[in-house]
Motif scaffolding. Structure first.
Motif, mmCIF file in Angstrom:
data_model
loop_
_atom_site.group_PDB
_atom_site.id
_atom_site.type_symbol
_atom_site.label_atom_id
_atom_site.label_comp_id
_atom_site.label_asym_id
_atom_site.label_seq_id
_atom_site.Cartn_x
_atom_site.Cartn_y
_atom_site.Cartn_z
ATOM 1 N N ASP A 61 0.835 -1.204 0.000
ATOM 2 C CA ASP A 61 0.000 0.000 0.000
ATOM 3 C C ASP A 61 0.870 1.255 0.000
ATOM 4 O O ASP A 61 0.584 2.221 -0.714
ATOM 5 N N ALA A 62 1.919 1.227 0.785
ATOM 6 C CA ALA A 62 2.817 2.377 0.846
ATOM 7 C C ALA A 62 3.503 2.587 -0.503
ATOM 8 O O ALA A 62 3.716 3.728 -0.938
ATOM 9 N N PHE A 63 3.840 1.495 -1.169
ATOM 10 C CA PHE A 63 4.448 1.612 -2.497
ATOM 11 C C PHE A 63 3.487 2.277 -3.468
ATOM 12 O O PHE A 63 3.862 3.184 -4.219
ATOM 13 N N ASP A 64 2.233 1.840 -3.471
ATOM 14 C CA ASP A 64 1.247 2.416 -4.396
ATOM 15 C C ASP A 64 1.027 3.898 -4.119
ATOM 16 O O ASP A 64 0.898 4.701 -5.049
ATOM 17 N N ASN A 65 0.976 4.286 -2.849
ATOM 18 C CA ASN A 65 0.806 5.700 -2.501
ATOM 19 C C ASN A 65 1.971 6.534 -3.028
ATOM 20 O O ASN A 65 1.779 7.623 -3.580
ATOM 21 N N ALA A 66 3.175 6.011 -2.846
ATOM 22 C CA ALA A 66 4.362 6.742 -3.313
ATOM 23 C C ALA A 66 4.377 6.833 -4.836
ATOM 24 O O ALA A 66 4.672 7.889 -5.414
ATOM 25 N N ARG A 67 4.055 5.737 -5.495
ATOM 26 C CA ARG A 67 4.062 5.739 -6.959
ATOM 27 C C ARG A 67 3.055 6.740 -7.515
ATOM 28 O O ARG A 67 3.375 7.527 -8.422
ATOM 29 N N LEU A 68 1.855 6.738 -6.971
ATOM 30 C CA LEU A 68 0.811 7.653 -7.456
ATOM 31 C C LEU A 68 1.196 9.107 -7.209
ATOM 32 O O LEU A 68 0.981 9.976 -8.066
ATOM 33 N N ALA A 69 1.781 9.387 -6.042
ATOM 34 C CA ALA A 69 2.180 10.763 -5.724
ATOM 35 C C ALA A 69 3.272 11.242 -6.684
ATOM 36 O O ALA A 69 3.242 12.386 -7.157
ATOM 37 N N CYS A 70 4.226 10.369 -6.996
ATOM 38 C CA CYS A 70 5.321 10.753 -7.888
ATOM 39 C C CYS A 70 4.836 10.893 -9.327
ATOM 40 O O CYS A 70 5.258 11.809 -10.046
ATOM 41 N N GLU A 71 3.959 10.008 -9.752
ATOM 42 C CA GLU A 71 3.445 10.095 -11.118
ATOM 43 C C GLU A 71 2.597 11.351 -11.289
ATOM 44 O O GLU A 71 2.609 11.994 -12.353
#
Length: 720
Positions: A406-416
C-alpha cells in the motif's frame, strides 16, 4: 624580433603602469594601491590592461568582450560587473570617475594620468586571459526592490569580512534514513579527488567554478521561523545545482557548518566560493543579507542586503542566484530565465510558506507533517508542482519505513502525479528511479535514473542509483566505478560514500565498508544514522570496542533503533540476555515497522525465556518481514531472516526454499550464512549448519558474532 604582449601576459621586458598611488605590473600580475595588493579576477585584470594600453582612447564594449571573453554568448552585464570590480580595487567612483570613464552603451576609456615614463608600449596587443585566480573584495550595499541588473560593487576591508556575521543555527534533527532531498548535489574525496589541484598554501581549491550554499541563518524573533530561512537556502541550493558549468557541493545542515569560516569550508568541500545569508522576517516584511565569499582568501566577492515585502522574496532569490552565476561563470544560461522559473515556483506567497514548512519537515524526517504542509501548499495553488514533488518524496520515506504494498502504491501515485504536473523535474525522475529500484523493477528504475542523470540538480544521485542497480545484479566492479563517477560529479556527496559502504558490506568487503563509512562521517559528522552504520560494520567485523564507541555517538546525537539494537547485541554477546531483550524492545518502539529488532528480541528471549515470550516477538518479525520481502525480492539477508523466524513459529514448509533462495542471490553472504546456520541447527541438520558457520567465517563475519551466538553455542557449533 620582440614578442607581442597581450592582456594579462608579460612580454620580454617588464610591463607596468603607474598613476597616482597605483601600480599595475602586468608581468607579475599585481595591482598595488598605496602599496597594498588589490585582488581582482583574471578577466578584470585583462580589461584593465587593455584600457591602460589604450589610455585616453574609447575602447568599445564589443571590442573588450571579444578580446577578453571571445564574445562567446557573454552578456554586456558581465563587463559591467568587471568594471565595477576594477573601480572597487582602484578606489574609483562611477559618478565622478578619475580613472575609468563610462561611455554609455558604447564602451570605456582610461582617463587617469599615467606617469610619463610609464606610457603604454606601442607594440602591446591584447587577447589572452590569465588563468591564475585573484578575487576582488566588494562591500555590502543595502537596496530595496526592484534590484538594479548590474550593481556597482564597492570596497570591503578584510577585517570587516572577518568580523561579518557567521551562520549559527540550532542543531537540527535529521531523518533516520537518508532523505534523498538532502543529497541533491550531492562530493569528491581522496579516492576521486584528482581534479582538485594543489594551490599555494597547500589548501585544496576547485579548478572549476564551484560553490557551497550554506544554511541561511534566521534573525527573526520567532524561534519557529527557522524553517523559512533554511527552506530558502535549500531552494537556492537546488536552483544553483541545476546550472550547467557550475559545481555545487552537497547540501549541509546547520550543525555541519556551525562556526566554520569560508576558508575552512573551501578546504573541506573543495569549492571556490561559499554563499551564506541571514534572514529576518517581521510580519509582511523580510530582510535578507547575502554574501558570496572566496574560500582561498576569505574575502567577500559580493554582498547585498534586500529589504521589502515578503511577496518579493521570489525576485530576491532570483537576483541572488543570478549574481552568483554571473560572478562564477560569467554568463547566465538562457538569460537567467531558468533560475527565475526555478526560484518562483508559485504566485501564491501563502502556498510558498507552507511549501517551505514541508521542506523543513522532510529535512528532519517528519513525513506526515511534510505531507500535510505540501497539501496545504497545493490547496493554495493546485498547479504547484514542487509541492506535489514534496509529497512524492515524503511518500517514498513512508514506503521505506513501512515496506508495504500500500505504501508503495501511494508513493508511486504521488510521484506520477508530480511528473504529470511538470515532466521536466529531475527530482521526481530520481524519486521514481528509487521507487522502482526498491520495488525490484530494475528496468523501469534504470529508465528513470538515466533520464534524471541529465539534470545537474540530481545527476550525482542518479548515478548512485545506477550503481545500486549494478550492485543488485552482482556487478560489483561496475557499481564501484559508478560510485566514483557520482563522487566526481558532486564534490562532497556523503550519501554516495555511505551507499558505497553498504555495497561493499553486501559484498563482504568489511574493511572497505568501514573506510567508506568513515569518509561519509568526515563530511557529515552530525548524522546519527552514519554513526550507527559504522558501529554496525565494526560489530560485524568483530571490533566491539570501536562498535560501541560509534553506536554511543549515534544515540547521543539522536536516539535511533539501529544504534540501540546493535548496542543490545553487544549486551547479548556478553551473555546479559535480559538487558539485551530490554534494549531490543526499546529499538522496536523507536521503529515499530522494521522487522529486525523484533527478530533480535526473539533471539534474546530464546536465551532467557524469563524475559518474555520469544514466539510473540518472532510472530511480529515474520509479519513485517513477509510484507517487506513481498516488495524487495532481492534482499538476501531479509529472506534468510524470514526463514529463521518461520522456523521458530513451526511454519517450516517453505523454510528450506527460502534459505536456498537467499544463498542464490549471492549478496551479504556472511550474514546469510550465519542466519542459515541457526535455521539448519533448529531443523536438526548439523552438517549444513556447520557448513554455513564456516561460510560465515570465510566471508568476514567476526568471531564475536559467531562464537557468542546462543543457538550455535548450545549446539556445540561455536568455539567455546
Amino acid at each position: 624580433m620582440d614578442t607581442l604582449r597581450t592582456a594579462g601576459q608579460g612580454g620580454p621586458t617588464a610591463e607596468s603602469y603607474r598613476f597616482d598611488d597605483i601600480v599595475v605590473d602586468a608581468t607579475a600580475h599585481v595591482l598595488l594601491r598605496a602599496g597594498v595588493p588589490q585582488t581582482v579576477e583574471p578577466k578584470a585584470f585583462s580589461v584593465l590592461l587593455i584600457l591602460l594600453r589604450r589610455a585616453g582612447e574609447l575602447v568599445g564594449r564589443d571590442d573588450l568582450l571579444d578580446q577578453v571573453w571571445g564574445h562567446r554568448h557573454v552578456t554586456p552585464g558581465v563587463l559591467t560587473r568587471v568594471i565595477a570590480q576594477l573601480r572597487s580595487a582602484l578606489g574609483d567612483d562611477s559618478h565622478h570617475p578619475r580613472y575609468i570613464q563610462t561611455q554609455h552603451a558604447l564602451g570605456y576609456r582610461f582617463i587617469g594620468e599615467l606617469l610619463a615614463d610609464e606610457a603604454p608600449p606601442e607594440e602591446a596587443g591584447s587577447g589572452a586571459v590569465p588563468s591564475a585566480p585573484a578575487i576582488a573584495r566588494p562591500q555590502a550595499t543595502t537596496v530595496s526592490a526592484p534590484v538594479p541588473e548590474t550593481p556597482e560593487i564597492h570596497p570591503h576591508a578584510a577585517a570587516e569580512a572577518a568580523a561579518s556575521e557567521r551562520l549559527h543555527a540550532e542543531v537540527a534533527r535529521h531523518a533516520r534514513r537518508w532523505p534523498w532531498l538532502l543529497a541533491a548535489g550531492v562530493l569528491v574525496a581522496a579516492a576521486v579527488a584528482t581534479w582538485l589541484p594543489q594551490w599555494r598554501g597547500g589548501a585544496l581549491h576547485a579548478a572549476e567554478p564551484s560553490i557551497a550554499v550554506l544554511p541561511f541563518t534566521t534573525l527573526s524573533d520567532r524561534t519557529d521561523d527557522r524553517y523559512f530561512a533554511e527552506g530558502l537556502a535549500t531552494e537556492m541550493h537546488s536552483a544553483l545545482a541545476g546550472v550547467h558549468g557550475l559545481k555545487v557541493a552537497t547540501w549541509l545542515p546547520p550543525d555541519a557548518v556551525k562556526g566554520a569560516d569560508a576558508k575552512t569550508m573551501g578546504e573541506r568541500l573543495g569549492v571556490a566560493t561559499v554563499l551564506d545569508a541571514s534572514v529576518r522576517r517581521d510580519h509582511d516584511r523580510v530582510r535578507i543579507s547575502a554574501r558570496l565569499s572566496d574560500t582561498r582568501t576569505g574575502y567577500t566577492l559580493w554582498s547585498r542586503t534586500y529589504e521589502h515585502d515578503v511577496a518579493d522574496v521570489f525576485a530576491t532569490q532570483s537576483d541572488i542566484a543570478q549574481q552568483v552565476v554571473t560572478a562564477l561563470i560569467g554568463v547566465l544560461p538562457d538569460s537567467g530565465e531558468g533560475l527565475r522559473r526555478r526560484l518562483h515556483p508559485t504566485q501564491n506567497v501563502a502556498a510558498f510558506d507552507a511549501y517551505l514548512r514541508g521542506v523543513q519537515s522532510l529535512l528532519v524526517g517528519e513525513s506526515d507533517n511534510a505531507i500535510a504542509s505540501f497539501r496545504t501548499a497545493l490547496d493554495g495553488d493546485s498547479s504547484f508542482a514542487r509541492a506535489q514533488a514534496g509529497i512524492c518524496q515524503a511518500e517514498i520515506d513512508r514506503f521505506e519505513a513501512m515496506r508495504g504494498a500500500d505504501a508503495f502504491d501511494n508513493a508511486r501515485l504521488a510521484c506520477e502525479r508530480a511528473q504529470k504536473m511538470d515532466p521536466t523535474m529531475g527530482t521526481v525522475k530520481l524519486a521514481l528511479g528509487d521507487l522502482y529500484r526498491v520495488r525490484g523493477e530494475l528496468r523501469r528504475a534504470r529508465e528513470f535514473y538515466t533520464s534524471a542523470k541529465d539534470d545537474p540538480e540530481v545527476a550525482s544521485n542518479a548515478i548512485v542509483g545506477l550503481a545500486e542497480l549494478e550492485s543488485v545484479q552482482g556487478h560489483h566492479e561496475r557499481a564501484i566505478e559508478l560510485f566514483g563517477k557520482a563522487l566526481q560529479v558532486s564534490p562532497g556527496n556523503a550519501y554516495a560514500w555511505s551507499t558505497m559502504a553498504w555495497e561493499q558490506y553486501q559484498n563482504d568487503d568489511l574493511p572497505a565498508a568501514i573506510e567508506s563509512s568513515k569518509r561519509a562521517l568526515e563530511l557529515r559528522p552530525e548524522r546519527s544514522v552514519l554513526w550507527a552504520a559504522l558501529g554496525f560494520y565494526h560489530l560485524t567485523n568483530g571490533d566491539t570496542a570501536e562498535s560501541e564507541k560509534a553506536l554511543q555517538q549515534s544515540n547521543a546525537l539522536e536516539p535511533n533503533y539501529a544504534a540501540t539494537a546493535n548496542l543490545a547485541t553487544l549486551k547479548y554477546q556478553t551473555g546479559d540476555y535480559a538487558a539485551a531483550a530490554a534494549m531490543y524492545r526499546q529499538a522496536t518502539q523507536l521503529d515499530p515497522g522494521d522487522f529486525y529488532p523484533w527478530g533480535y528480541l526473539g533471539d534474546a528471549l530464546i536465551a532467557d525465556p524469563s524475559a518474555g515470550n520469544a514466539r510473540d516477538a518472532f510472530r511480529e518479525a515474520a509479519t513485517r518481514a513477509r510484507r517487506y520481502t513481498a516488495v524487495r525480492h532481492d534482499d538476501a539477508k531479509a529472506i534468510a531472516a524470514l526463514a529463521w523466524y518461520l522456523t521458530n513459529l513451526d511454519e517450516r514448509d517453505d523454510v528450506q526454499n527460502l534459505m536456498r533462495r537467499a544463498e542464490s542471490l549471492g549478496t551479504a553472504k556472511g550474514e546469510v550464512a550465519l542466519l542459515n546456520a541457526q535455521t539448519w541447527t533448529a531443523l536438526g541438520d548439523r552438517e549444513n549448519a556447520r557448513r554455513c558457520v564456516e561460510t560465515a567465517r570465510a566471508n568476514g563475519i567476526g568471531a564475536a558474532l559467531i562464537d557468542t551466538n546462543y543457538v550455535l553455542r548450545r549446539a556445540g557449533l561455536a568455539r567455546q
